[in-house]
Structures are given as C-alpha cells and as structure tokens.
Enzyme design. Structure first.
Site, PDB file in Angstrom:
ATOM      1  N   TRP B 354       0.813  -1.621  -0.062  1.00  0.00           N
ATOM      2  CA  TRP B 354       0.020  -0.147  -0.696  1.00  0.00           C
ATOM      3  C   TRP B 354       0.665   1.502   0.272  1.00  0.00           C
ATOM      4  CZ3 TRP B 354      -0.238   3.906   3.428  1.00  0.00           C
ATOM      5  CH2 TRP B 354      -1.803   4.971   3.323  1.00  0.00           C
ATOM      6  N   HIS B 355       1.958   1.002   0.488  1.00  0.00           N
ATOM      7  CA  HIS B 355       3.078   2.578   0.793  1.00  0.00           C
ATOM      8  C   HIS B 355       3.411   2.795  -0.338  1.00  0.00           C
ATOM      9  CE1 HIS B 355       2.239   1.615   4.975  1.00  0.00           C
ATOM     10  NE2 HIS B 355       2.913   2.877   5.012  1.00  0.00           N
ATOM     11  N   GLY B 356       3.985   1.631  -1.624  1.00  0.00           N
ATOM     12  CA  GLY B 356       4.592   1.756  -2.797  1.00  0.00           C
ATOM     13  C   GLY B 356       4.608   1.120  -3.804  1.00  0.00           C
TER      14      GLY B 356
END
Lengths: 487, 505
Positions: B354-356
C-alpha cells in the site's frame, strides 16, 4: 472561537509578516561565523516558487536517446554507423541535413588555427575502422563528476561499438568504488590505497603516484600466501570483455613475480620483475571470465593501475580524482607518469575539471595553473590532442532559489582560455547542459538528471551529457571524413 | 493579470497546493472568510467545504478530481443500496462491488507499472503500460490525454481506503448512510486530510457533519500549536536534513562512506517521521480550526518498546484500518497460532505494498511482519518482558528503533540496487578514522538531526507542559509566537546548501 476571529488572527499574522519583510535588511543580519539571519522580501513573498528561474532544458531531453545504463542500446544515434563509415558509400547512412545536426550538437571549440587538432586521433580511428589491429587510447581524466566510470562509460561504449574494442581500460587496484558493472573484485591481503588528490597520507614521503594520482600498496607475502586480487568479469557487457591485462607496478627489490590464473584453467607467472617501475602484461586466447593475480613482491611495492583491454580497438580510461581540480600532474613525480604514458600511448586526452575550484579559487590563478598542466601533457605526450571539458553548472541556494554559483562562469572561462591558448580544444559542458541555472532544472526534471546536491549528475543525466560530448566528437570526425573523401 | 488568475485557479503540476506553500495559507484564509459567513447553516457549510475541497484537489491533482467525484458517487449509492437491501445477498453484492471498484481504481493507477515490470521480468517479455482510461476518453470525448503513461492521482491510497471503510461499516451495521450526497462528498474529500491522511473512519467523521460548529479557546490554541509544530517538523527539520544530507546519500550511496550511509539511514528514519507526522499535525490543526476533529495519527513512535507497539504508535489510522478491514476478516488471531502469524504476514505484506508500488515496499512490509511474529514468540520466553527497569526499557526502545530504521533501507531506496549499495557501503566501506571529520563537516545537519531526535525522545510530560503553556498565552502572544516560528522556519528554508564534502574512505 468563531471562524471570523480565526480569520482575523491569520490576517494579523500575515500583515505583520508583510511588515517584517519590508523592514528586515535585505542583506540579512550576521550572528557570528557564517551564520546570518535573513527574511524574505515582499517580492519573494509573492514569487515563492524555487523553480521560477530554472533554465529550460526540454530540448535536451527531446533529442536524447540515453537511459540509466550507458551500455543500453540507444533508440537513435545521431551518427549511426559512423565507425563503419569510412567507405564513402556508407556515409549515406549519416543523416543528410548537416545544418540541423550542427545546431543540435554543442560543438567543441578550437583555437582558430587548430581545427585540425583532432586529425591525428581521427586517423587512428580510421585505421582501426579499416581493420588495423593497433589499439588507440583515450585517457579521460576528471573529478568526482566522472567517478565510478560515469560519463566515460557511455563515451567508451559508443566509440567501442562503432570502432571496436572492449574492456574498461585502466582501473585502480583498490578502487574507491566497488560498483563497477564490468566486473566484481575481491582482495586477499592487507591492501591500502593512497591518493595524491584529496587528503594525502602524510606518511608517504615520495610523489610517485602514477598517472592515476593513486596507488595501492602491495602487502608483503605472509606464510607463503601471496597477496591476491580476484576479478569476475561480466562478459555480457562490452566493458566486461577482456583478453589482455596490463599491471603497472613498482617493486622495491629485484625479482618480483606476478602469477595470473585465468578462468581457473590457465596460469602464467611472470618472474624476475625489476626493482622500480615495470609493466606486467598477460594475454589470454579467450575471453576472461575470472582472473586471479597473485603478487609476490618480497619487500612489497605499489600498483599504479591495472588495465583490462581487448587486443585491438579503442580503449577509454576513466581516471577520476575525487575533489580534484586537475592541478596535480605537475607536482607529482614526472618519471612514473611519463613511464605509464609511454606504455599507454594515448591518442586523445580529455581533462574534465573545474567544479572543485568554483567556490575557492580565482579564475585568473586557475587559468595560469591549468595552463601549466596542459604544458605538462604537451611535453610528455607530444602531438597528442587534449580536449578540456569545462565544469557543469552547480547551484547554491539564495533566498530559497537554486541559482548558479557566482564564480562558475569565470572558472569556465579560465579553463576555456587555458585550453585555447595552449592550442587545445574546449567543450563547454555548462553551456551544453543549458547554461545559467540549468543544474536546478536537471535536479527538478522527472526523472531527475542530477542528484539533490545540485552538483553531480544522476546516471541518466550524466549519460545525457556524455552523449552530447560524444556527438560533438563524432561531428568533428564526420567533417574530417568528409574532407578526406572529397579530396 | 491573466497569469495571476491562471496561477490561482488553474492546475499547475509544479505548484501543487500543499501545506508548506504560502499559496495554501492564502487559500485557507479565503476559505475561513467565506466559512465565517455560512458556518451556522449546516448544509451550506458542508456543501461549501466540499466545493473548496474539490478545488483543493484540482489544484493538487488536476483532472484527477473526476476520479474523486466518481468514487464519491459510486460509494454513496452503493452505501444506500447496502443499507436499504432486505436480502443479505444484495448487501453482500453492494459491499463487494464497492471494495472491487475502489481496489480496481487503486490497482489501475498505482500498481500497473509494478505488474507490467514484474511480468516482463518473469516471462522475459516486453509489455508496455497503456492508459486505457485515457484511450477511452480520447476516443469518446476527443480529449488528448497521454495514453502511454499512467499517473498516480494524489491521495488515492487514502480516499479509496476511506470509502471502503464507509461501505463496509454500513454493511456491518456500524454506521448509517449519509443523508445527502454533498455531505458524503465532503466526508470523502475534506481537504486537510485528503492528500496524506489520517484515514478517517465514517463512524468517527460522519456524526460531525450533523453537529454545530464549536471551537473553544483551548482548542484554538491546540490547533495552532499543532500547525506550528507540524510546519517546524516538516520544514525546519525534515526538509533541511533531506536536502543537505539524506537525499544526496540515497541518490548515490556508493559516493559516500559507510558512516555517511549509516547516518543518512538514521537521518531518514527521522525525516520520514517528521515529514509525515508533521503533515498530519498540520492537517489535524487545519481541520480543527474549521470545527472538525480528526484522529491522532502518531504517538511518539520511536518510543515504542516492540515492533507491535511501534505499529500502535505509527500511522495509527492505517494500522487500525488494516487490522479492522484486513487482519480480522482474514481470521485475525481466532484460528490458531500459525494462522495468526500467517494473517499478520499477509497484512504486513499488503500494508507494505500500500505504501508504494515496488517490491522494496513489500520487503519492508515483510520485515515488519517478521518483526511482529518473532516478537510474539520472544515475549513468551523473555524473562525481561514484564520488567520495569529503565535499562530493560531503554534496551527495548533502542532495539525496536534500530530494527525499524534497518527496514527503512528498502522503504527509502529507489531500487534494490541502491538498497544493496547502501548495505555494501555500511558493511565494507566503514572507515572509523573519518568519523570525526564527517561529523564536523556536517555539524549543522547532525545538529538538526540531534534536535529532532531530542524533541522526539523527551518525556511526554515536557511536551504537554509546553503545549499547555502555549494554550494559556494570550492571543497577541500567539500572534508573535507564530511570526517567530515562521521566521525560524524561513532560516532553515533559505539556508545555504551544505557544501559537498569529499571523504576518502
């Protein structure tokens, strides 16, 4: 608390900030040392965007075909097939509209009477293209802008692809970087690296550092185990394809030996190397995948460099001097440099410096000092053309804006004048990359073309400017061919 | 004049509307002025803030605001469908559609490149990303969108999770649907938290839509304190160490010694915290001044005594979201020890993604998952788990902090190659002799880093005392303090660049 009161609160803050911006001295208030308190002027308050003054570099991006990897196949090359273009018929592959190319290429500058400066080098290229085995060499000296084979790698790859040749050329025995794409390296024994540039080790009393300005001290053998350097080559890359190795060394006594073991199945030992400087050469009948070099220097010694080469073609050496300004050649011991240059026999020398003196040295002093270095090369490599590559743009921050260093253009001019007054060529990297404030544009480009230190290029950016230099060199070559074929 | 109007009203990707730009505060003052005229009328207030938020999003992301509007419509009507449906099947259909649409949008815009790159690498093929949405729009509407690139709409990771929580909460019966689509649009797009969170739950925020505006003097002081603290953290500390040290090292790890790489890693650990928590502090403060309460998102995370404890203090709105909408639906800890660990790992791996959109983030998530699982086992056998001794507590905090910082290698590095280079430099190019020279040369950067860590690790009581003292100051003093803070932040923003220094290592 009602929203209107909050609005009035912010309004009061804003008005007082405006007042402060009007009253605060533009030159700031010194608070000791280099520290200075400053505040934005009213115009800065309105013009708050730091990229407002950055140079436009769109045209550079539009014409480039490079990627992060200097050895990737370019989508387009400005002079396709140039190395094969000795035959007049094949010249047709070069795009016809020369005027448009000349506008695209940022040209090398020459003193008026010296447009033929590069002809000896171009004749060498011609001979190679015609099938001669005799190798040709380009020495690319520079500061940290070319560290880790940056800039050189693309120039080498393009030239070798078009004219032949493989291998990385000269490397340090104990390199500053361990990130070579051409090979990986391991050592056995207590090796140390010493450099003449940057911070010098005060325990080294001599100045015999060789042409790379650095040497590795060879440890004395212990328990009959000879110190060893091991290389594993990445043969899928052109720069990793090696058949010939030269070791430039200095033994403190007679009778030193070097043992080469190639691909784990072939060995060759060179014995009886003399006291002092010598060059140990090793050739192999097939491409090297692995190489072990064992050093038996009974009292130790120095390695000035190791060259990984092909038998013919062009070798392009990356000689990076971190923090260097290109002024050390005349102060290092001349004998070792001369001996190395004799053996290497370069056909072209590139000197890429200037960035490290920008904040610290006057341009007139630098011009005089650099001319002395150029005279040195004239004396030790007579007839060999030199192209000086000027500094790239570098930015400092002034009131939040990234702008070109104040003294940079002066240093660029000093290098240009030194080069042209010495009868050599000059390539203006600063103007090629867009001139004033172009570094800010390089950093802010997407993907970035320079690192956030506002000094060094990113891999993509360095390949972009290296391609520009390569194109400039090839344009001269193309004109040389045109003149020769029209006669 | 037309240039000024264009600057104010049109989207410019180089000048996004973010809290650290002066233009944002001009925008905010205009919003406050209009708001002060209509804040008593609930419907007009919500509609106005929705419109202001859409303008904010347009200025930040251009025409991607259409996607935000689409998300608003689809989840509003799906929420109603779920609520009104009598049959469980329709309710399930509604919630599945909502999750599918949101995750599809997120995947399309965020993960297309990762998917194509991975497939190309795995199968040695040469696929290219094609923006089918742009292609479709160009064919239907004659637009001229770029079809060979998919750009990531700002904040899509946040608002898609927010709208998923809305429909799932309706499905679970935790919240009733919003009464009007404008109210819902306001909830989805509320500008302070739209771009970088916190992820606001429908059950926390929607009741506020129907409440009257209220803000005490203490709350005003608290909000202003958060804004100033956030700006200081983000601009004075984060931006300074990023520009002058951290970014340089991560851009070219092999150009720096092992010590510089290691300190840049610890610098990044601080930078990512002050950047993110600073931005959230400002968001909470800005929202509170408009009368809306956003949840706390950070709680001194580097004081955590374990990886589990860290995730209760770091990006709290995301970790609780992942717990409620991923970990628990997977089975949580209800299906035995092994499945609990598996569920934890899945949650952390997906949380990492989700972060990248790169495998580095998956590695980062995976390492955090391993940290959680190992700690769960360790605390069963550790003789010190219940000890209150300061040395034990210090050891736990130091261990957790170093581990979390270690995982940042993959969080920050642009590529696996850069991550490997950093590790190589730390392990093989660590020359102890140059440390004093490096520290002296980067004294300002290390000074700012020390200040950042010091203010983080001081006792909570000190921070509360400072906050209360600020709240108690009269308005005129608050004005002066605000001006002083802007002045101090400007010194960092306008400071000369740290000169590049060469160390032989």
């Amino acid at each position: 608390m009602k929203p209107l009161r909050i609005f009035i609160f912010f309004l009061a803050v804003l008005l007082l900030l405006l007042l402060l911006s009007l009253l605060f001295p533009k030159q700031g208030i010194g608070v000791g040392g280099d520290l200075r308190l400053s505040f934005m002027s009213f115009s800065d308050l309105i013009r708050e965007d730091s990229s407002a003054t950055a140079a436009d570099i769109q045209h550079l991006l539009a014409t480039s075909s490079v990627s992060d990897d200097p050895e990737s196949e370019p989508g387009k090359e400005l002079f396709p097939g140039i190395g094969e273009a000795v035959e007049a018929s094949e010249l047709q592959v070069i795009p016809a509209n020369a005027d448009s190319l000349i506008q695209e290429v940022h040209r090398i500058q020459f003193a008026e009477e010296k447009v033929s400066l590069l002809y000896p080098f171009f004749r060498n290229l011609d001979q190679i293209a015609s099938g001669h085995k005799r190798p040709t060499r380009i020495l690319h000296f520079g500061d940290s802008q070319i560290e880790n084979d940056r800039m050189t790698a693309l120039i080498r790859y393009r030239i070798q692809r078009n004219f032949g040749g493989t291998g990385t050329g000269l490397v340090q025995a104990i390199p500053l970087y361990s990130g070579s794409l051409a090979y990986s390296q391991e050592e056995e024994g207590r090796w140390f690296r010493y450099t003449y540039f940057g911070k010098r080790d005060s325990t080294i009393m001599h100045k015999s550092y060789g042409i790379m300005g650095a040497f590795a001290s060879v440890p004395t053998p212990e328990d009959e185990r000879w110190p060893m350097l091991y290389y594993k080559f990445n043969t899928s890359r052109r720069s990793g394809q090696v058949r010939q190795v030269r070791v430039f060394l200095h033994s403190y006594v007679d009778g030193a030996s070097l043992a080469f073991r190639a691909n784990d199945d072939f060995s060759d030992t060179l014995r009886g190397l003399p006291d002092g400087f010598s060059v140990a050469e090793f050739r192999h009948f097939e491409e090297l995948r692995e190489l072990r070099i064992n050093f038996n220097l009974p009292e130790g010694g120095r390695i000035y460099g190791i060259s990984f080469e092909s038998e013919g073609g062009v070798q392009v050496d990356n000689i990076a001097m971190r923090g260097g300004s290109g002024l050390i050649f005349t102060s290092m011991s001349r004998g070792t440099q001369e001996a190395m240059l004799d053996n290497l026999s370069p056909a072209l020398i590139l000197l890429q410096y200037g960035g490290n003196v920008v904040p610290y040295m006057s341009s007139s002093y630098y011009r005089r000092a650099f001319k002395r270095q150029l005279r040195f090369f004239k004396e030790v490599c007579p007839g060999v053309p030199v192209i000086v590559i000027g500094p790239s743009d570098m930015a400092i921050r002034e009131e939040g804006q990234f702008v070109t260093y104040p003294g940079l253009e002066g240093i660029r001019n000093a290098l240009r004048d030194a080069a042209l007054e010495s009868g050599f060529g000059f390539w203006d990297l600063y103007e090629a990359m867009g001139g004033h404030n172009s570094m800010a544009s390089f950093v802010q480009a997407n993907p970035p073309l320079a690192n956030p230190d506002y000094i060094h290029f990113s891999n993509l950016g360095v390949n972009l400017v290296a391609e520009m230099f390569y194109n400039a060199l090839m344009l001269e070559y193309k004109e040389f061919i045109s003149q020769n074929t029209s006669r | 004049m037309s240039q000024i109007l264009s600057d104010i009203f049109l989207f410019n990707p180089e000048k996004p509307l973010i809290f650290t730009r002066l233009f944002f505060w001009g925008f905010y003052m205009v919003v406050l002025l209009i708001y002060s005229g209509i804040y008593r009328q609930r419907a007009a207030r919500n509609a106005f803030l929705f419109a202001a938020s859409l303008f904010f999003y347009y200025k930040t992301s251009g025409l991607f605001f259409i996607i935000l509007v689409f998300s608003t419509f689809s989840d509003y009507y799906l929420g109603n469908l779920i609520h009104r449906a009598k049959k469980m099947g329709w309710k399930k259909f509604g919630v599945i559609m909502s999750v599918f649409i949101n995750l599809f949008m997120l995947s399309y815009f965020k993960y297309a490149y990762l998917l194509v790159d991975t497939l190309n690498t795995l199968f040695n093929i040469d696929m290219e990303v094609v923006n089918h949405l742009a292609l479709w729009s160009n064919r239907i509407a004659g637009s001229h969108f770029e079809v060979s690139a998919i750009l990531l709409p700002v904040g899509i990771s946040f608002y898609t999770f927010q709208t998923i929580s809305y429909t799932v909460d309706i499905y679970r019966g935790k919240v009733d649907p919003v009464k009007h689509i404008l109210d819902f649009g306001f909830y989805v797009s509320f500008f302070p938290q739209l771009v970088a969170g916190p992820i606001v739950r429908a059950s926390e925020f929607i009741p506020q839509l129907y409440k009257r505006y209220s803000l005490s003097m203490q709350e005003f002081g608290f909000a202003l304190f958060l804004i100033l603290k956030g700006l200081f953290k983000k601009m004075f500390i984060g931006d300074y160490i990023a520009l002058n040290f951290v970014d340089r090292v991560f851009a070219n790890p092999t150009g720096f010694s092992g010590f510089e790489n290691l300190t840049a890693l610890f610098g990044y650990s601080l930078q990512v915290y002050v950047d993110f928590s600073g931005y959230t502090d400002i968001a909470i403060g800005v929202a509170l001044l408009l009368g809306f309460r956003l949840p706390k998102n950070f709680n001194s995370p580097y004081k955590a005594t374990s990886v589990g404890n860290f995730w209760k203090r770091w990006h709290i709105s995301l970790s609780t979201w992942l717990k409620d909408y991923l970990y628990i639906p997977l089975g949580g800890n209800r299906k035995g020890r092994i499945m609990t660990d598996v569920n934890l790992m899945i949650t952390m791996l997906l949380g990492g993604l989700w972060h990248g959109a790169s495998w580095q983030f998956v590695i980062w998530g995976g390492l955090n998952g391993v940290g959680l699982v190992v700690y769960k086992q360790w605390k069963r056998v550790s003789p010190y788990e219940k000890s209150k001794h300061w040395a034990v507590r210090f050891w736990k905090i130091a261990n957790t902090f170093v581990f979390i910082t270690f995982t940042r290698i993959w969080f920050r590095s642009e590529s696996m190659e850069k991550a490997n280079q950093l590790i190589h430099q730390v392990l093989h190019e660590f020359n102890v002799r140059i440390i004093p020279e490096v520290v002296w040369s980067y004294r300002l950067v290390f000074g700012v880093m020390t200040l950042g860590y010091f203010t983080h690790w001081v006792p909570e009581r000190w921070k509360l005392d400072l906050l209360n003292a600020f709240i108690r100051t009269p308005l005129w003093a608050k004005i002066l303090i605000t001006i002083l803070m802007v002045f101090v932040i400007y010194q960092s923003w306008s400071a000369d660049l740290q000169p590049f220094i060469y160390f032989q290592f």
